[in-house]
Motif scaffolding. Sequence first.
Motif, mmCIF file in Angstrom:
data_model
loop_
_atom_site.group_PDB
_atom_site.id
_atom_site.type_symbol
_atom_site.label_atom_id
_atom_site.label_comp_id
_atom_site.label_asym_id
_atom_site.label_seq_id
_atom_site.Cartn_x
_atom_site.Cartn_y
_atom_site.Cartn_z
ATOM 1 N N GLY A 230 -12.491 9.143 -10.511
ATOM 2 C CA GLY A 230 -11.200 9.710 -9.658
ATOM 3 C C GLY A 230 -11.590 10.670 -8.815
ATOM 4 N N VAL A 231 -10.698 11.379 -8.300
ATOM 5 C CA VAL A 231 -10.705 12.305 -7.244
ATOM 6 C C VAL A 231 -10.104 13.728 -7.634
ATOM 7 C CG1 VAL A 231 -10.922 10.831 -5.551
ATOM 8 C CG2 VAL A 231 -8.659 11.854 -5.884
ATOM 9 N N ASP A 232 -10.744 14.773 -7.314
ATOM 10 C CA ASP A 232 -10.083 16.057 -7.612
ATOM 11 C C ASP A 232 -9.180 16.641 -6.597
ATOM 12 O OD1 ASP A 232 -9.694 18.577 -8.308
ATOM 13 O OD2 ASP A 232 -11.833 19.326 -8.003
ATOM 14 N N LEU A 233 -8.037 16.832 -6.902
ATOM 15 C CA LEU A 233 -7.049 17.315 -5.859
ATOM 16 C C LEU A 233 -6.740 18.654 -5.917
ATOM 17 C CD1 LEU A 233 -4.271 14.432 -6.091
ATOM 18 C CD2 LEU A 233 -6.295 14.794 -4.392
ATOM 19 N N GLY A 234 -7.898 19.421 -6.405
ATOM 20 C CA GLY A 234 -7.850 21.100 -6.545
ATOM 21 C C GLY A 234 -7.212 21.635 -7.968
ATOM 22 N N GLY A 235 -8.282 20.894 -8.966
ATOM 23 C CA GLY A 235 -7.609 21.230 -10.081
ATOM 24 C C GLY A 235 -6.961 20.265 -10.811
ATOM 25 N N GLU A 236 -6.463 19.237 -10.198
ATOM 26 C CA GLU A 236 -5.516 18.037 -10.605
ATOM 27 C C GLU A 236 -6.596 16.818 -10.492
ATOM 28 O OE1 GLU A 236 -2.106 15.036 -9.552
ATOM 29 O OE2 GLU A 236 -2.323 16.906 -8.665
ATOM 30 N N ALA B 238 0.773 -1.116 0.044
ATOM 31 C CA ALA B 238 -0.007 0.002 -0.165
ATOM 32 C C ALA B 238 0.916 1.174 -0.057
ATOM 33 C CB ALA B 238 -0.906 0.138 1.427
ATOM 34 N N ARG B 239 0.259 2.249 -0.533
ATOM 35 C CA ARG B 239 1.129 3.589 -0.523
ATOM 36 C C ARG B 239 0.335 4.565 0.190
ATOM 37 N NH1 ARG B 239 0.579 4.154 -6.206
ATOM 38 N NH2 ARG B 239 -1.012 2.721 -5.794
ATOM 39 N N PHE B 240 0.985 5.505 1.077
ATOM 40 C CA PHE B 240 0.297 6.652 1.416
ATOM 41 C C PHE B 240 1.002 7.783 0.945
ATOM 42 C CE2 PHE B 240 -1.695 4.538 5.213
ATOM 43 C CZ PHE B 240 -1.454 3.324 4.976
ATOM 44 N N LYS B 241 -0.017 8.884 0.736
ATOM 45 C CA LYS B 241 0.327 10.402 0.285
ATOM 46 C C LYS B 241 -0.426 11.093 1.430
ATOM 47 C CE LYS B 241 0.508 12.753 -3.936
ATOM 48 N NZ LYS B 241 -0.046 13.003 -5.232
ATOM 49 N N THR B 242 0.459 11.692 2.104
ATOM 50 C CA THR B 242 -0.102 12.438 3.411
ATOM 51 C C THR B 242 -0.165 13.866 2.877
ATOM 52 O OG1 THR B 242 2.393 12.553 4.349
ATOM 53 C CG2 THR B 242 0.531 10.981 5.140
ATOM 54 N N GLY B 243 -0.903 14.536 3.778
ATOM 55 C CA GLY B 243 -0.930 16.064 3.424
ATOM 56 C C GLY B 243 -1.566 16.630 2.040
ATOM 57 N N THR B 244 -2.391 15.493 1.631
ATOM 58 C CA THR B 244 -3.094 15.697 0.323
ATOM 59 C C THR B 244 -4.698 15.679 0.707
ATOM 60 O OG1 THR B 244 -1.605 14.226 -0.600
ATOM 61 C CG2 THR B 244 -3.430 14.569 -1.998
ATOM 62 N N THR B 245 -5.121 16.789 0.366
ATOM 63 C CA THR B 245 -6.461 17.104 0.441
ATOM 64 C C THR B 245 -7.509 16.879 -0.493
ATOM 65 O OG1 THR B 245 -6.074 18.664 2.065
ATOM 66 C CG2 THR B 245 -8.417 18.725 1.139
ATOM 67 N N VAL B 246 -8.396 15.995 -0.678
ATOM 68 C CA VAL B 246 -9.350 15.494 -1.822
ATOM 69 C C VAL B 246 -10.487 16.658 -1.597
ATOM 70 C CG1 VAL B 246 -11.139 14.000 -2.787
ATOM 71 C CG2 VAL B 246 -8.738 13.071 -1.694
ATOM 72 N N ARG B 247 -10.681 17.374 -3.044
ATOM 73 C CA ARG B 247 -11.667 18.274 -3.038
ATOM 74 C C ARG B 247 -13.009 17.947 -3.402
ATOM 75 N NH1 ARG B 247 -9.032 22.176 -0.228
ATOM 76 N NH2 ARG B 247 -6.924 22.419 -1.051
ATOM 77 N N GLY B 248 -12.927 16.576 -3.914
ATOM 78 C CA GLY B 248 -14.355 16.119 -4.420
ATOM 79 C C GLY B 248 -14.075 14.841 -5.262
ATOM 80 N N LEU B 249 -15.155 14.176 -5.378
ATOM 81 C CA LEU B 249 -15.304 12.952 -6.322
ATOM 82 C C LEU B 249 -15.342 13.363 -7.704
ATOM 83 C CD1 LEU B 249 -17.354 10.898 -3.910
ATOM 84 C CD2 LEU B 249 -14.696 10.480 -4.156
ATOM 85 N N VAL B 250 -14.846 12.568 -8.548
ATOM 86 C CA VAL B 250 -15.193 12.893 -9.910
ATOM 87 C C VAL B 250 -15.912 11.763 -10.582
ATOM 88 C CG1 VAL B 250 -14.148 13.556 -12.568
ATOM 89 C CG2 VAL B 250 -13.031 14.417 -10.166
ATOM 90 N N VAL B 251 -17.301 11.837 -10.790
ATOM 91 C CA VAL B 251 -18.229 10.880 -11.316
ATOM 92 C C VAL B 251 -18.530 11.216 -12.742
ATOM 93 C CG1 VAL B 251 -20.267 9.836 -10.905
ATOM 94 C CG2 VAL B 251 -18.777 10.686 -9.050
ATOM 95 N N ARG B 252 -18.440 10.160 -13.700
ATOM 96 C CA ARG B 252 -18.919 10.301 -15.039
ATOM 97 C C ARG B 252 -19.884 9.158 -15.509
ATOM 98 N NH1 ARG B 252 -13.350 11.782 -17.316
ATOM 99 N NH2 ARG B 252 -13.107 13.692 -16.547
ATOM 100 N N ASP B 253 -20.861 9.527 -15.864
ATOM 101 C CA ASP B 253 -21.934 8.348 -16.444
ATOM 102 C C ASP B 253 -22.401 7.490 -15.292
ATOM 103 O OD1 ASP B 253 -22.158 9.938 -19.026
ATOM 104 O OD2 ASP B 253 -20.290 8.669 -19.556
#
Length: 372
Positions: free
Chosen positions: A189-195, A169-184
């Motif tokens: 994926g997830v939105d990391l603030g524009g990314e 498993a991998r951990f990425k700390t200090g990373t805020t998820v701004r929202g979920l990205v849902v299509r159809d």
Amino acid sequence: MTEDVLIIGAGVMGCATAHALAKRGATPLVLERAVPGAEASSVAAGILGPALEAEHDGPSLPVAQRALEMHGALAEELLEATGVDVGFRVSGALMIAKDEREREALVEKHAFLVRRGLRAELLEASDARALEPSLTDALVGALSLPDEAQLEPPRLLRALAIAAERRGARFKTGTTVRGLVVRDGRVVGVDLGGELLEASRVVVAAGSWTSLLPGLELREDVIFPVRGQIAHCETRAPLLRRIVFGAGGYVVPRPDGRTLVGATAERVGFRREVTLAGLERMASIARGIAPALLEAPFVEARVSFRPATPDGLPLVGRTSIEGLFVTSGHYRNGILLAALSGELLADLLEGRDGGAAARLFDPRRFERDALG
Ligand code: GLY
């Protein structure tokens, strides 16, 4: 690159899920806005109390019992894998009654626990004090629950994260998820603030913050914060050996002399405050259980937010958005249910059925268009 499984949140649910998945050969990526175990998971008292916490004779009791069994095995596995002792101990517990009304409630609880095959014994006040001489004199009876256990949550968090990482498993700390990205109707994926970080499957394990995540189709306020303040003090040698529930709270003695007195349960949103009223409440719990505790040196008070739900049960499983899963809302039982929830979610991610616990904890009961 598209991640296979992304987990949002490295509290006990995120770490337990990552660990369960990594053991099965997956390489989940865990995104955490702070550090692993920064919130409620590490503030928790670590009570593994299926009988203590059972409020009624419902279907969740066998699930909680199974969860406790899993902790014994997990503690050994984590010790072997990481060298970290999570402090798992079957210390047993007492529930004490200060008046007739409370004693009758214990008699009722005793009856349903025994009916369910759990070990429980009603005690006279003198027998309870013979077991635990520091208990208050203002006692009319007690219920002994010899199989209840405890562990030390910060150590569990550390061990789960290390073991998960060692297995891939991998951990990425200090990373805020701004929202979920849902299509159809499917999570991509997830939105990391524009990314956009692409993923085939996403698990939301964001504790009290779960319902606030944009893109999750849960009804408003399905998971809400209940603030818990808890006091730590020093008692050398320990005043008590067992966990004791009474006076509207509990005392949890650790073998090294630290003693936890908790906890408040407050609907105050995300106000992260230790209050004088909270300290007064904990002093009153200490006085009501073992008055000598009032003389113990106070070390610190901790505070965090239990993720509560309207029906008192967590949400663990699929949502109606394809590829999107939740594991949250465990309220007072997050540490107890961690290993079970991690394995359950790993089963569901593998396309398995998940059995009775999956039906009980199905998140879709709270989706926006669900009845009620
Ligand atoms: N598990 C005990 C509490 O939430 O206070």
